[in-house]
Design a protein around this motif. Structure first.
Motif, PDB file in Angstrom:
ATOM      1  N   GLN A  84     -58.113  32.411  22.784  1.00 35.61           N
ATOM      2  CA  GLN A  84     -56.674  32.338  23.037  1.00 35.61           C
ATOM      3  C   GLN A  84     -56.007  33.699  22.830  1.00 35.61           C
ATOM      4  N   VAL A  85     -56.517  34.456  21.865  1.00 39.93           N
ATOM      5  CA  VAL A  85     -55.909  35.756  21.534  1.00 39.93           C
ATOM      6  C   VAL A  85     -56.250  36.827  22.574  1.00 39.93           C
ATOM      7  N   ILE A  86     -57.499  36.872  23.016  1.00 46.86           N
ATOM      8  CA  ILE A  86     -57.952  37.982  23.866  1.00 46.86           C
ATOM      9  C   ILE A  86     -57.750  37.734  25.354  1.00 46.86           C
ATOM     10  N   MET A  87     -57.374  36.520  25.744  1.00 49.02           N
ATOM     11  CA  MET A  87     -57.392  36.159  27.158  1.00 49.02           C
ATOM     12  C   MET A  87     -56.491  37.044  28.015  1.00 49.02           C
ATOM     13  N   VAL A  88     -55.242  37.234  27.612  1.00 52.41           N
ATOM     14  CA  VAL A  88     -54.302  37.996  28.432  1.00 52.41           C
ATOM     15  C   VAL A  88     -54.746  39.454  28.617  1.00 52.41           C
ATOM     16  N   PRO A  89     -55.046  40.187  27.537  1.00 57.09           N
ATOM     17  CA  PRO A  89     -55.448  41.588  27.751  1.00 57.09           C
ATOM     18  C   PRO A  89     -56.724  41.740  28.575  1.00 57.09           C
ATOM     19  N   VAL A  90     -57.680  40.816  28.409  1.00 54.60           N
ATOM     20  CA  VAL A  90     -58.919  40.917  29.181  1.00 54.60           C
ATOM     21  C   VAL A  90     -58.653  40.709  30.664  1.00 54.60           C
ATOM     22  N   ILE A  91     -57.855  39.695  31.006  1.00 53.31           N
ATOM     23  CA  ILE A  91     -57.556  39.419  32.413  1.00 53.31           C
ATOM     24  C   ILE A  91     -56.765  40.567  33.037  1.00 53.31           C
ATOM     25  N   GLN A  92     -55.887  41.167  32.269  1.00 55.94           N
ATOM     26  CA  GLN A  92     -55.109  42.301  32.793  1.00 55.94           C
ATOM     27  C   GLN A  92     -55.992  43.502  33.110  1.00 55.94           C
ATOM     28  N   LEU A  93     -57.116  43.620  32.397  1.00 53.22           N
ATOM     29  CA  LEU A  93     -58.040  44.724  32.677  1.00 53.22           C
ATOM     30  C   LEU A  93     -58.597  44.649  34.095  1.00 53.22           C
ATOM     31  N   PHE A  94     -58.655  43.444  34.669  1.00 52.01           N
ATOM     32  CA  PHE A  94     -59.183  43.264  36.021  1.00 52.01           C
ATOM     33  C   PHE A  94     -58.126  43.535  37.090  1.00 52.01           C
ATOM     34  N   GLY A  95     -56.933  43.883  36.646  1.00 52.87           N
ATOM     35  CA  GLY A  95     -55.879  44.195  37.601  1.00 52.87           C
ATOM     36  C   GLY A  95     -55.064  43.007  38.041  1.00 52.87           C
ATOM     37  N   ALA A  96     -55.267  41.840  37.390  1.00 52.48           N
ATOM     38  CA  ALA A  96     -54.487  40.652  37.752  1.00 52.48           C
ATOM     39  C   ALA A  96     -53.048  40.825  37.296  1.00 52.48           C
ATOM     40  N   GLU A  97     -52.109  40.449  38.144  1.00 53.39           N
ATOM     41  CA  GLU A  97     -50.693  40.529  37.811  1.00 53.39           C
ATOM     42  C   GLU A  97     -49.925  39.501  38.615  1.00 53.39           C
ATOM     43  N   GLY A  98     -48.692  39.275  38.222  1.00 50.52           N
ATOM     44  CA  GLY A  98     -47.837  38.357  38.953  1.00 50.52           C
ATOM     45  C   GLY A  98     -48.373  36.949  38.987  1.00 50.52           C
ATOM     46  N   GLU A  99     -48.368  36.354  40.180  1.00 49.16           N
ATOM     47  CA  GLU A  99     -48.794  34.961  40.363  1.00 49.16           C
ATOM     48  C   GLU A  99     -50.260  34.767  39.989  1.00 49.16           C
ATOM     49  N   LEU A 100     -51.112  35.742  40.316  1.00 48.82           N
ATOM     50  CA  LEU A 100     -52.533  35.645  39.992  1.00 48.82           C
ATOM     51  C   LEU A 100     -52.738  35.616  38.480  1.00 48.82           C
ATOM     52  N   LEU A 101     -52.038  36.465  37.744  1.00 48.59           N
ATOM     53  CA  LEU A 101     -52.151  36.492  36.288  1.00 48.59           C
ATOM     54  C   LEU A 101     -51.666  35.181  35.678  1.00 48.59           C
ATOM     55  N   ASP A 102     -50.564  34.652  36.173  1.00 47.72           N
ATOM     56  CA  ASP A 102     -50.024  33.400  35.641  1.00 47.72           C
ATOM     57  C   ASP A 102     -51.007  32.243  35.831  1.00 47.72           C
ATOM     58  N   ALA A 103     -51.588  32.157  37.031  1.00 48.39           N
ATOM     59  CA  ALA A 103     -52.542  31.073  37.301  1.00 48.39           C
ATOM     60  C   ALA A 103     -53.773  31.197  36.413  1.00 48.39           C
ATOM     61  N   THR A 104     -54.238  32.421  36.233  1.00 49.86           N
ATOM     62  CA  THR A 104     -55.434  32.657  35.418  1.00 49.86           C
ATOM     63  C   THR A 104     -55.214  32.245  33.970  1.00 49.86           C
ATOM     64  N   ILE A 105     -54.107  32.659  33.391  1.00 51.10           N
ATOM     65  CA  ILE A 105     -53.824  32.364  31.992  1.00 51.10           C
ATOM     66  C   ILE A 105     -53.565  30.881  31.781  1.00 51.10           C
ATOM     67  N   SER A 106     -52.837  30.235  32.708  1.00 50.87           N
ATOM     68  CA  SER A 106     -52.563  28.801  32.577  1.00 50.87           C
ATOM     69  C   SER A 106     -53.849  27.991  32.510  1.00 50.87           C
ATOM     70  N   TYR A 107     -54.774  28.291  33.416  1.00 53.16           N
ATOM     71  CA  TYR A 107     -56.045  27.571  33.442  1.00 53.16           C
ATOM     72  C   TYR A 107     -56.851  27.858  32.177  1.00 53.16           C
TER      73      TYR A 107
END
Length: 462
Positions: A111-134
């Motif tokens: 839960q703690v590392i999820m957002v920074p790790v996903i951002q490293l892949f360049g996800a942003e906006g709608e893609l980032l929101d969908a990724t984190i929600s799931y």
């Protein structure tokens, strides 16, 4: 009734014993496939790419259950083969409790590392929101997901592979029905897919927990309270670390694929890889299911020092893997278009790109069964070091190296061919270990003849 492992297994008996575990692994892989179908067709390709981005992280955290399950199963089955059922049950219980404790910690870390790790892949906006929600919803059920992995292997050791299949079917049906309800009826989008997956994992982990806790269950294993013994826990974890390394490495390879695809193609490349990954997961699940289903038989016979049966199981298994590899490759070539259409028929350009990529990727099915089986074989023989070396080299070295280097030579096609190159190198390495260690584990004809001679002399010695 629990199936006795202290007997000769003909080809048909071997298939009958492993078939429930194969089906169980296929149904487990359907979790992600079902989510992919509903998300892609009813939410969109951005959400599909989001699910694919976060899934490797979830798998890295959950595979602690596969580590304790495979390593623990080999230890428990070997102990049963030595005739000590009480100690086998004690080991089984402490490993289940250990899995829950570690998964709780890892779930919090996720839960703690999820957002920074996903951002490293360049996800942003709608893609980032969908990724984190799931990711947040599914990670909340991580202890049950880890238990599901562990019990998938322990079912066969307990002599109840059929029961494991029934539980996974129930979990899979739960996931499918709730996906339809939450996405199509309630309109919850990617959150609905995540909640459905999480509840399916609760079924897959909680039901066997209750079953094995019952004193009158009909299996060879009973779950009971016991104090932790760190030496057998450590031994089981070391032995099962190959499966942990393999699954973590495969997740890292998937993350590397996503990174390369985002660089070379963009969101469409990740979506195409999602489709290939979903269907390829089912094919590889057949190999993994057979490897895990047959492992307790090898562990038991290893504990009993029955070299004749060990050699018999090995030769039959290699033959089945060879035939299955050819069949799956041909099936993948034939089904590439219809399978891809299930997910992305709404985008003709993406569909055509996915089909061509799938046919290149499918070359790996000719090879991957061999390193998967041989890695599991050494785990079954309680040689976690060799198993871990095969798993580590197969994914983190061979496949990662290929996915970095081959695109520089062949462009996009190099990405899809990377897994085949990695599997081929791993197969050569695994066969080398098998040949080098065949005398140590008694797979040779000489060892079988020595066992038969000893059996003939035994009555005279008495």
């Amino acid at each position: 009734m629990a199936q006795d492992m202290n007997r000769h297994f003909s080809l048909s008996a071997l298939l009958k014993f492993t078939f429930p575990t194969i089906c169980m692994m296929i149904f487990t892989s359907l979790y992600t496939v079902v989510d992919g179908f509903f998300v892609s067709n009813y939410v969109g390709k951005t959400a599909l790419a989001g699910v694919n981005l976060v899934w490797p992280i979830i798998m890295i955290l959950a595979t602690v259950g596969l580590m304790t399950g495979t390593g623990g199963s080999a230890l428990v089955a070997k102990t049963r083969g030595e005739g000590d059922n009480e100690r086998a049950n004690r080991y089984f219980s402490m490993l289940v409790f250990f899995t829950v404790a570690v998964a709780l910690v890892l779930g919090a870390v996720g839960q703690v590392i999820m957002v920074p790790v996903i951002q490293l892949f360049g996800a942003e906006g709608e893609l980032l929101d969908a990724t984190i929600s799931y990711g947040r919803w599914v990670t909340a059920a991580l202890p049950f997901f880890a238990l599901q992995f562990a019990f998938q292997v322990f079912y066969s050791t307990a002599g109840k592979p059929n029961y494991g299949f029934y539980v996974i079917v129930a979990a899979g049906v739960t996931n499918v029905v709730l996906d339809w309800l939450f996405i199509c009826v309630f309109g919850w989008g990617v959150d609905g897919a995540a909640i459905a997956t999480a509840l399916g994992q609760v079924v897959g982990g909680a039901v066997p927990l209750v079953y094995f806790a019952r004193r009158n269950n009909s299996s060879f294993l009973r779950l009971r309270w016991t104090r932790p013994e760190w030496r057998p826990i450590g031994k089981a974890c070391l032995n099962g670390c190959s499966e942990l390394v393999s699954n973590i490495a495969m997740s890292l390879v998937s993350m590397l694929y996503n990174y390369q695809l985002m660089r070379f193609i963009g969101e469409d490349g990740v979506a195409a890889y999602s489709v290939i990954g979903y269907t390829a997961m089912i094919f590889s699940a057949i190999f993994m299911g057979y490897a895990l289903g047959s492992s307790p038989l090898m562990s038991y016979q290893f504990g009993a020092q029955n070299h004749r049966e060990m050699r018999s199981i090995l030769l039959k298994s290699l033959g089945l893997i060879g035939v299955g590899s050819v069949v799956m490759f041909l099936a993948a070539q034939w089904l590439a278009a219809p399978l891809s259409a299930i997910f992305v028929s709404y985008d003709p350009e993406l569909l055509d790109f996915t089909v061509q990529a799938y046919k290149l990727y499918a070359l790996a099915f000719l090879i991957m069964g061999l390193p998967i089986y041989l890695s599991a074989l050494f785990t079954a023989l309680n040689n976690g070091v060799v198993s871990a070396v095969i798993a580590f080299m197969r994914t983190l070295v061979f496949e990662c190296g290929a996915v970095i280097i081959l695109p520089l030579i062949w462009g996009i096609d190099g990405i899809w061919l990377s897994v085949s190159v990695g599997e081929l190198a791993a197969a050569v390495l695994a066969v080398g270990f098998l040949v080098a260690l065949r005398n140590k584990y008694g797979f040779t004809r000489r060892a079988v003849k020595a066992q038969e001679a000893a059996e003939l002399e035994a009555p005279h010695g008495e």
